[in-house]
Design an enzyme around this catalytic site. Structure first.
Site, PDB file in Angstrom:
ATOM      1  N   ASP A   1     -17.521 -18.651  39.185  1.00  0.00           N
ATOM      2  CA  ASP A   1     -18.847 -19.261  39.071  1.00  0.00           C
ATOM      3  C   ASP A   1     -19.667 -18.817  40.287  1.00  0.00           C
ATOM      4  O   ASP A   1     -19.118 -18.256  41.245  1.00  0.00           O
ATOM      5  CB  ASP A   1     -18.662 -20.792  39.068  1.00  0.00           C
ATOM      6  CG  ASP A   1     -19.956 -21.556  38.847  1.00  0.00           C
ATOM      7  OD1 ASP A   1     -20.907 -20.982  38.273  1.00  0.00           O
ATOM      8  OD2 ASP A   1     -20.012 -22.744  39.249  1.00  0.00           O
TER       9      ASP A   1
ATOM     10  N   GLU B   1     -23.595 -14.719  41.029  1.00  0.00           N
ATOM     11  CA  GLU B   1     -24.790 -13.866  40.832  1.00  0.00           C
ATOM     12  C   GLU B   1     -25.061 -12.981  42.042  1.00  0.00           C
ATOM     13  O   GLU B   1     -25.552 -11.870  41.819  1.00  0.00           O
ATOM     14  CB  GLU B   1     -26.001 -14.749  40.520  1.00  0.00           C
ATOM     15  CG  GLU B   1     -25.905 -15.452  39.179  1.00  0.00           C
ATOM     16  CD  GLU B   1     -24.878 -16.586  39.137  1.00  0.00           C
ATOM     17  OE1 GLU B   1     -24.616 -17.187  40.187  1.00  0.00           O
ATOM     18  OE2 GLU B   1     -24.327 -16.832  38.055  1.00  0.00           O
TER      19      GLU B   1
ATOM     20  N   ASP C   1     -25.439 -23.151  32.690  1.00  0.00           N
ATOM     21  CA  ASP C   1     -25.811 -24.562  32.678  1.00  0.00           C
ATOM     22  C   ASP C   1     -26.828 -24.921  31.603  1.00  0.00           C
ATOM     23  O   ASP C   1     -28.014 -25.114  31.872  1.00  0.00           O
ATOM     24  CB  ASP C   1     -26.350 -24.961  34.052  1.00  0.00           C
ATOM     25  CG  ASP C   1     -25.269 -24.847  35.110  1.00  0.00           C
ATOM     26  OD1 ASP C   1     -24.077 -24.792  34.742  1.00  0.00           O
ATOM     27  OD2 ASP C   1     -25.609 -24.801  36.309  1.00  0.00           O
TER      28      ASP C   1
HETATM   29  O1  MIG Z   1     -24.221 -25.679  41.167  1.00  0.00           O
HETATM   30  O2  MIG Z   1     -18.915 -25.947  40.021  1.00  0.00           O
HETATM   31  O3  MIG Z   1     -22.423 -23.404  35.908  1.00  0.00           O
HETATM   32  O4  MIG Z   1     -20.242 -24.938  35.073  1.00  0.00           O
HETATM   33  O5  MIG Z   1     -19.459 -27.048  36.705  1.00  0.00           O
HETATM   34  C1  MIG Z   1     -23.262 -26.040  40.247  1.00  0.00           C
HETATM   35  C2  MIG Z   1     -19.871 -26.848  39.564  1.00  0.00           C
HETATM   36  C3  MIG Z   1     -22.068 -25.141  40.324  1.00  0.00           C
HETATM   37  C4  MIG Z   1     -22.303 -24.382  38.071  1.00  0.00           C
HETATM   38  C5  MIG Z   1     -21.558 -24.021  36.824  1.00  0.00           C
HETATM   39  C6  MIG Z   1     -20.935 -25.258  36.241  1.00  0.00           C
HETATM   40  C7  MIG Z   1     -20.007 -25.881  37.253  1.00  0.00           C
HETATM   41  C8  MIG Z   1     -20.783 -26.209  38.527  1.00  0.00           C
HETATM   42  N1  MIG Z   1     -21.411 -24.999  39.043  1.00  0.00           N
END
Ligand code: MIG
Length: 794
Positions: free
Chosen positions: A406, A409, A483
């Site tokens: 996650d 980017e 999200d």
């Molecule tokens: O800023 O890890 O898209 O699936 O649960 C949030 C916490 C960071 C974004 C991800 C989401 C995840 C969440 N992450």
């Protein structure tokens, strides 16, 4: 930040075209090692073939183009491709077996036709150009009949004609709506479909790119903030050909482990070991199938990756093994940000070993993410990739086989939402700015993670789930679409988004089922789970602070229906797994837009609220609250309702009723669908395989693929491939044949059941030539049960 009316102030329009420097007139050309090198007044252009149906064109404003490709490309030019070249004075003619490329010299403009003389792409008043600020751009004529698809992960409808899209990997928590442009993935590629024929353009440029299919009625453009104008023309002529050509260049998904195709449960976050166990036990008590539970960021010690919080997770190893015994895997989240903490090994090693992204002067770039001040591994260095990959033995030693990436980017909590663009990446000794390599960060992290896991799992298939990516991400990871929210609108939006991802090489994708942010409702969760059961990736995930979203969190009726559809997912796994197998070979998506199968039918060109699974199955979900009717378009042919066997005529719209417990599914006449019995997890062996024959007038057949579902032995041929067909001998008489194409793997099925739909009371069946008696369920339904060994293996 909400804009006020002040945001729409009057300003003078500058015609964008005026700022561009055209490549200008042709000066000369040379043939060097089968590459056609052209010099123009203002640029250098190279043309080379990758395959008979793939040609690459590269324009560089300043020098002879470099032919190095981005990390997205795995193919190499094929020097064997024969072509003929002729200088006709005002034009250069280049002819291969698939293309005729006409290069007009004054000024330089490229037109490409296929062998039938059909124009694929044409430049006219504008062609290739650039600006003083290093932007590069290419204009092509747009036909009134052009429809555009692909572009990776985008909001909005299926057809992108009239849209302008930016590729710049961005963490967008909110909103995801039709005008949200750049999201987490950047796939600078699209398909043009004109009159049922298709061709593609892949723009291999890692800078921020823009595809403008909006600003003009008679031309479109693609441009980048820097680099070369480096693009491939893919000849088609069918949509499937284009997807195969694109994935020939960018690679295909390896077969995922079977457990990754089951139902997955997630939550931001399951806070401790006891909660995870309770979730697992509840699934088993209620007998709801489940293959995987995710650990979101709270499992760590203050968000330090490669650690566990010892209070909340005192014994992760035992947790993993206990759940494994229940048929449930654990997948932890891993973000790229490494907490700046001199007492934390990863950080220490990273600093000492020069592993982090840096400014040119040598200072480490720090950004705020969950752990606070953090450094970011520089995945553009192969050494860093190996280091990071190796670190995953922390997880594999605990028995884990999957990772969830996650924030890659990379996302940073600041104004620009990402790393400073002036950071200079190592890039294996060819330093480049973050401005140039930003879009590759997630892909490279994925490569590092996947390869590391693969090495440590010693023959087992790793599973990787990622948010960010670039062309080629399918080689390493499944993609979830970030999200979203628990809105009906977001359920709807996920269909065209995943269909376009599929056309963009990413066959394994899906949204957070139930919606991530915002509170879901029982009804929305039911309808979303129905869809999720048929999307390639099937995971229920929700955010901190939102209402709970496990299958049992609403009323009993909701729970019963949700359970039933999760079971249905497991029932469909033989069909789905075979589609994944095909995707691993051809790159074709599992979840398909209807026009992929019916390119001549213009009713399908922007059909965004229904989709096909492979060639034969139509899924037409209800995606509105308190609604139990919808219009379903069925293309040419006859269709069976999967639930009732009722027949529907094609090439028309039907008003279909579907109560809350029904997902409308239609199976095309003249097809065979392999199904099995539901089970608690993919760890359980199937005992029965069913072949459902949807009879029509034609002979029909299907391929069924099976292997151990967890190792790479299939690469050495350890698989089982069966062809099942039904040939019509005469009216009401069918001969069913089974042919094993490959049996180096022995499936677990004990019985095989043949079910004929749409026959009559007089239907006679032969099995490999010998008459058999079946059990007539009703007038039109006949069942024949056999031992699998006897029928197939002997
Ligand atoms: O800023 O890890 O898209 O699936 O649960 C949030 C916490 C960071 C974004 C991800 C989401 C995840 C969440 N992450």
């Amino acid at each position: 930040m909400l804009d006020s009316s002040a945001a729409i102030q009057p300003n003078k329009q500058v015609k964008i075209e005026n700022k561009f420097i055209d490549v200008g007139n042709f000066l000369s050309y040379e043939l060097i090692d089968k590459t056609i090198q052209i010099q123009t007044e203002n640029s250098f252009v190279s043309i080379l073939f990758y395959e008979r149906d793939i040609v690459r064109i590269v324009m560089n404003p300043n020098e002879v183009p470099s032919l190095k490709s981005s990390f997205g490309v795995i193919a190499h030019p094929n020097k064997e491709i024969y072509y003929h070249m002729e200088d006709r004075g005002n034009d250069l003619y280049i002819k291969s077996s698939q293309f005729l490329i006409i290069i007009r010299k004054y000024p330089l403009r490229i037109t490409i036709l296929d062998i039938k003389g059909r124009t694929i792409v044409r430049e006219n008043s504008l062609g290739m150009a650039y600006t003083e600020e290093n932007e590069v751009i290419c204009f092509k004529e747009m036909d009134t009949r052009d429809n555009f698809y692909g572009f990776g992960e985008k909001t909005g409808y299926l057809n992108k004609r009239g849209e302008k899209m930016t590729m710049w990997n961005t963490d967008v928590y909110a909103p995801h709506n039709p005008e949200t442009d750049a999201l987490y993935q950047s796939i600078p590629y699209f398909i043009t479909m004109r009159n049922g024929s298709a061709h593609g353009i892949f723009f291999d440029n890692t800078f921020k790119t823009v595809f403008d299919m909006k600003s003009s009625e008679d031309k479109y453009s693609f441009s980048a903030e820097g680099g070369q104008l480096d693009y491939y023309v893919l000849a088609g002529p069918t949509i499937k050909d284009v997807v195969m050509q694109y994935t020939f260049l960018s690679g295909r998904m390896p077969l995922p482990p079977k457990w990754s195709l089951g139902y997955h449960q997630s939550r931001y976050s399951y806070q401790d070991e006891w909660e995870v166990r309770e979730i697992a036990e509840t699934f088993r008590e209620k007998e709801i199938p489940l293959d995987c539970i995710y650990l979101d960021i709270h499992y760590m010690n203050e968000y330090r990756v490669f650690t566990f919080n010892k209070y909340n997770f005192p014994n992760p190893q035992r947790l993993v093994s206990d759940l494994k015994a229940m048929g449930i895997k654990i997948v932890p989240i891993v973000d790229p940000g490494v907490k700046a903490d001199p007492e934390y090994t990863i950080y220490l090693e990273g600093v000492r070993g020069d592993k982090f992204c840096k400014y040119i002067e040598g200072d480490i770039f720090f950004g705020e993410v969950w752990p606070g001040k953090s450094a970011f591994p520089d995945f553009t260095s192969s050494e860093v990739q190996t280091w990071w990959g190796d670190k995953h033995n922390f997880y594999t030693n605990l028995g884990m086989e999957g990772i969830w990436n996650d924030m890659n980017e990379p996302s940073v909590f600041n104004e620009s939402k990402t790393m400073d663009l002036s950071v200079v990446h190592h890039n294996d000794g060819v330093p480049k700015t973050h401005k140039e390599l930003h879009n590759l960060y997630g892909l490279l992290m994925g490569a590092a993670t996947y390869e590391g896991m693969k090495e440590q799992l010693k023959g087992k298939r790793p599973f990787l789930l990622t948010r960010a990516g670039f062309t080629g991400i399918q080689r390493y990871a499944a993609v979830w679409t970030g999200d979203n929210r628990s809105f009906w609108e977001h359920l709807k939006l996920s269909l065209p988004m995943c269909m376009n991802l599929g056309l963009s090489g990413v066959a394994f994708s899906g949204p957070d089922v139930g919606g991530f942010a915002h509170d879901t409702t029982g009804q929305l969760l039911v309808r979303w789970t129905q869809v999720g059961a048929f999307t390639p990736f099937f995971r229920n995930h929700s955010a901190i602070g939102t209402s709970r979203q496990e299958p049992w969190c609403y009323n009993e009726e909701n729970e019963t229906i949700i359970k039933r559809y999760i079971e249905e997912r497991y029932r469909w796994l033989p069909y789905l797994y075979t589609l994944f197998y095909e995707a691993s070979i051809t790159g074709l998506p599992v979840m398909r837009p209807v026009f992929m199968e019916y390119p001549k039918d213009d009713q399908t060109y922007n059909l965004s609220n229904q989709f096909m699974l492979g060639e034969s199955v139509m899924i037409a979900p209800i995606m509105d609250p308190d609604t139990n009717y919808r219009s379903v378009y069925l293309p040419k042919g006859n269709w069976y309702c999967y639930w009732t066997d009722k027949k529907f005529e094609g090439e028309t719209h039907h008003l279909i009723k579907a109560e809350l417990d029904e997902l409308p599914i239609f199976v095309k006449e003249n097809s065979v669908i392999p199904l099995t019995e539901p089970k608690q997890s993919t760890k359980e062996k199937d005992r029965k395989i069913e072949f459902h024959f949807y009879l029509g007038e034609d002979d029909i057949n299907c391929i069924l693929y099976e292997d151990d579902g967890e190792t790479f032995n299939y690469e050495d041929g350890e698989s089982f491939i069966l062809e099942v067909s039904a040939k019509k001998i005469k009216k009401d008489e069918w001969n069913i044949c089974t042919t094993t194409i490959q049996k180096n793997f022995i499936p677990s099925w004990e019985t095989v059941e043949l079910i004929l739909h749409g026959g009559s009371a007089d239907t006679i069946v032969l099995l490999n030539g010998t008459p058999v008696k079946g059990q007539r369920v009703d007038e039109q339904l006949l069942r024949i049960e056999k031992s699998f060994d006897e029928l197939v293996m002997s």
